[in-house]
Design a protein around this motif. Structure first.
Motif, PDB file in Angstrom:
ATOM      1  N   ALA A 183       0.606  -1.371  -0.154  1.00  0.00           N
ATOM      2  CA  ALA A 183       0.081   0.453   0.035  1.00  0.00           C
ATOM      3  C   ALA A 183       0.841   1.331   0.333  1.00  0.00           C
ATOM      4  N   LEU A 184       1.983   1.547   1.064  1.00  0.00           N
ATOM      5  CA  LEU A 184       2.987   2.449   0.572  1.00  0.00           C
ATOM      6  C   LEU A 184       3.679   2.818  -0.360  1.00  0.00           C
ATOM      7  N   LEU A 185       3.740   1.844  -0.881  1.00  0.00           N
ATOM      8  CA  LEU A 185       4.844   1.508  -2.411  1.00  0.00           C
ATOM      9  C   LEU A 185       3.143   2.397  -3.542  1.00  0.00           C
ATOM     10  N   ALA A 186       2.088   1.823  -3.301  1.00  0.00           N
ATOM     11  CA  ALA A 186       1.011   2.682  -4.479  1.00  0.00           C
ATOM     12  C   ALA A 186       0.468   3.738  -4.098  1.00  0.00           C
ATOM     13  N   ASP A 187       1.093   4.184  -2.735  1.00  0.00           N
ATOM     14  CA  ASP A 187       0.558   5.293  -2.572  1.00  0.00           C
ATOM     15  C   ASP A 187       1.607   6.298  -3.402  1.00  0.00           C
ATOM     16  N   MET A 188       2.828   5.876  -2.893  1.00  0.00           N
ATOM     17  CA  MET A 188       3.967   6.414  -3.959  1.00  0.00           C
ATOM     18  C   MET A 188       3.740   6.796  -5.445  1.00  0.00           C
ATOM     19  N   PHE A 189       3.667   5.740  -6.017  1.00  0.00           N
ATOM     20  CA  PHE A 189       3.093   5.505  -7.678  1.00  0.00           C
ATOM     21  C   PHE A 189       2.716   6.617  -7.883  1.00  0.00           C
ATOM     22  N   VAL A 190       1.217   5.934  -7.277  1.00  0.00           N
ATOM     23  CA  VAL A 190      -0.217   7.433  -7.217  1.00  0.00           C
ATOM     24  C   VAL A 190       0.389   8.814  -7.469  1.00  0.00           C
ATOM     25  N   ALA A 191       0.823   8.980  -6.028  1.00  0.00           N
ATOM     26  CA  ALA A 191       1.534  10.401  -6.386  1.00  0.00           C
ATOM     27  C   ALA A 191       3.063  10.611  -6.652  1.00  0.00           C
ATOM     28  N   ARG A 192       3.385   9.694  -7.214  1.00  0.00           N
ATOM     29  CA  ARG A 192       4.483  10.080  -9.347  1.00  0.00           C
ATOM     30  C   ARG A 192       3.717   9.837  -9.820  1.00  0.00           C
ATOM     31  N   GLY A 193       2.425   9.602 -10.786  1.00  0.00           N
ATOM     32  CA  GLY A 193       1.568  10.230 -11.483  1.00  0.00           C
ATOM     33  C   GLY A 193       1.308   8.699 -11.587  1.00  0.00           C
ATOM     34  N   ILE A 194       1.213   7.784 -11.832  1.00  0.00           N
ATOM     35  CA  ILE A 194       0.315   6.199 -12.661  1.00  0.00           C
ATOM     36  C   ILE A 194      -1.121   6.827 -11.618  1.00  0.00           C
ATOM     37  N   ARG A 195      -1.475   6.637 -12.874  1.00  0.00           N
ATOM     38  CA  ARG A 195      -3.324   6.454 -13.333  1.00  0.00           C
ATOM     39  C   ARG A 195      -3.839   5.531 -12.727  1.00  0.00           C
TER      40      ARG A 195
ATOM     41  N   ARG B 209      -9.297   3.634  -1.816  1.00  0.00           N
ATOM     42  CA  ARG B 209      -9.434   5.101  -1.270  1.00  0.00           C
ATOM     43  C   ARG B 209      -8.209   6.223  -2.768  1.00  0.00           C
ATOM     44  N   HIS B 210      -7.819   6.338  -3.178  1.00  0.00           N
ATOM     45  CA  HIS B 210      -7.327   6.620  -4.517  1.00  0.00           C
ATOM     46  C   HIS B 210      -7.834   7.789  -6.053  1.00  0.00           C
ATOM     47  N   VAL B 211      -9.095   5.914  -6.202  1.00  0.00           N
ATOM     48  CA  VAL B 211      -9.507   6.422  -7.503  1.00  0.00           C
ATOM     49  C   VAL B 211     -10.554   7.706  -6.532  1.00  0.00           C
ATOM     50  N   GLY B 212     -10.518   8.141  -8.406  1.00  0.00           N
ATOM     51  CA  GLY B 212     -10.953   9.393  -7.706  1.00  0.00           C
ATOM     52  C   GLY B 212     -10.297  11.061  -7.281  1.00  0.00           C
ATOM     53  N   SER B 213      -8.906  10.300  -7.098  1.00  0.00           N
ATOM     54  CA  SER B 213      -8.108  11.553  -6.681  1.00  0.00           C
ATOM     55  C   SER B 213      -6.462  10.831  -6.387  1.00  0.00           C
ATOM     56  N   GLY B 214      -6.494  11.050  -7.620  1.00  0.00           N
ATOM     57  CA  GLY B 214      -5.197  10.859  -8.596  1.00  0.00           C
ATOM     58  C   GLY B 214      -5.006   9.710  -9.333  1.00  0.00           C
ATOM     59  N   LEU B 215      -5.713   8.383  -8.701  1.00  0.00           N
ATOM     60  CA  LEU B 215      -5.804   7.498  -9.782  1.00  0.00           C
ATOM     61  C   LEU B 215      -7.508   6.908 -10.205  1.00  0.00           C
ATOM     62  N   ASP B 216      -7.059   7.129 -11.369  1.00  0.00           N
ATOM     63  CA  ASP B 216      -8.238   6.133 -12.445  1.00  0.00           C
ATOM     64  C   ASP B 216      -9.030   6.122 -12.265  1.00  0.00           C
ATOM     65  N   GLU B 217      -8.080   4.365 -11.915  1.00  0.00           N
ATOM     66  CA  GLU B 217      -9.302   3.405 -11.975  1.00  0.00           C
ATOM     67  C   GLU B 217      -8.356   2.195 -10.916  1.00  0.00           C
ATOM     68  N   LEU B 218      -8.706   1.553 -10.617  1.00  0.00           N
ATOM     69  CA  LEU B 218      -8.513   0.696  -9.625  1.00  0.00           C
ATOM     70  C   LEU B 218      -9.211  -0.852 -10.491  1.00  0.00           C
ATOM     71  N   THR B 219      -7.939  -1.937 -11.517  1.00  0.00           N
ATOM     72  CA  THR B 219      -8.830  -3.385 -11.498  1.00  0.00           C
ATOM     73  C   THR B 219      -8.233  -4.014 -11.199  1.00  0.00           C
TER      74      THR B 219
END
Length: 336
Positions: A57-69, A93-103
């Motif tokens: 989860a921490l690494l996912a947070d970092m990647f979303v902050a770096r531009g992963i959509r 929780r990132h969907v709609g706030s940095g992340l376009d989609e979680l699949t």
């Protein structure tokens, strides 16, 4: 949650490709043993070598902050990971706030237990790997799986409101006679279908050459019954989509061997032990785990830039009787 840094909001590799899609393998374990994917007797990672859900989860947070959509959770089979719902909800929780989609990509055997959780966590569509609907063939391909579990899971996914895409690996002499019926079945079920050429990854105890089926042949076969019209649709991955005359179902084709799709690759992959593979068909990787455990997310940031610089121009997939697999890794390690 790591705040977005506008100055570093885009990840670009050494060839100028925008990297916006992360596939995370949450486990190398699976409850099936598909012949083109895994050996019958697998040696899985010791649990202490696997990232905790909090570390992922921490690494996912970092990647979303770096531009992963877009993030896709894979395995192995992701739904066999204990407490997987905690991770799905955390990333969701990132969907709609940095992340376009979680699949999520799943074999469907545990969907009955998790479909409602996925919808509640923000997942709106899933891929389900299903190469045959024949019970005996399914048991053969998966080395003992029960098709009824998957069909029950698909019913649960539909009831939960999840859009479903069926992923079918086209295998000559195994399921080639089921491809058109599978397309018709998907249309009746309200699913879409993506066909995939077998990929030479890891020793499986099977000769992939015997069952390799070029999708150029398959597309021509389908086109003889239903005209195919290319669509501009993209979902972040390598599939190229087609409208199918007379059907509602959309057809996707993933063609690593007959039509290379690397020029516009936007993906990187993280394994459950924290290794970033920039390409499915190469062994080169950058290991995040030691840095994360010794110095936290801040120690990982420079490694992200290193990984981007190392991303190759293209994979090296080739298939033939005398050719070794492109990598020693099985498909289950990096999640396809």
């Amino acid at each position: 949650m790591v705040p977005a840094d506008p100055s570093r909001s885009m990840m670009t590799d050494g060839l100028g490709r925008r990297i916006s899609y992360l596939r995370i393998s949450v486990t190398d374990r699976c409850d099936l043993r598909c012949r083109y994917c895994m050996a019958e007797k697998m040696q899985f990672l010791p649990r202490n070598e696997v990232l905790s859900l909090e570390e992922i989860a921490l690494l996912a947070d970092m990647f979303v902050a770096r531009g992963i959509r877009r993030i896709r959770l894979t395995g192995g089979e992701p739904l066999v990971r204990r407490d997987i719902g905690d991770l799905v909800r955390r990333i969701g929780r990132h969907v709609g706030s940095g992340l376009d989609e979680l699949t999520l990509t799943t074999n469907g055997t545990r969907l009955s237990d998790h479909a409602d959780m996925l919808t509640g966590a923000g997942v709106r569509r899933i891929n389900v790997s299903l190469d045959t609907r024949d019970p005996e063939r399914f048991a053969h391909i998966t080395r003992g799986g029960r098709i009824a579990q998957v069909l029950d899971g698909l019913d649960a996914a539909r009831a939960a409101g999840l859009a479903v895409k069926i992923n079918m690996v086209a295998l000559k002499g195994v399921n080639d006679d089921e491809i058109l019926p599978m397309l018709h079945w998907c249309d009746a079920q309200g699913f879409s279908l993506t066909l995939i050429e077998t990929m030479p990854l890891g020793e499986t105890g099977e000769d992939r050459t015997d069952h390799y089926l070029p999708l150029t042949q398959v597309a021509a076969m389908i086109d003889a019954h239903h005209a195919l019209t290319p669509l501009p649709d993209r979902t972040g991955g390598p599939a190229r989509y087609h409208a199918v005359d007379g059907l509602r179902a959309r057809l996707g084709l993933i063609t690593p061997l007959t039509r290379n799709f690397c020029a516009d690759c936007n993906r990187i992959r993280m394994t459950c032990e924290g290794k970033i593979f920039m390409c499915l068909g190469h062994e080169d990787h950058v290991d995040f785990k030691a840095a994360l455990r010794s110095g936290g997310v801040g120690a990982v940031e420079p490694l992200v830039d290193r990984a981007l610089r190392l991303k190759p121009a293209a994979h090296d997939f080739r298939i033939g009787t005398d050719l070794a697999p492109a990598t020693r890794r099985h498909m289950s390690v990096t999640g396809g």
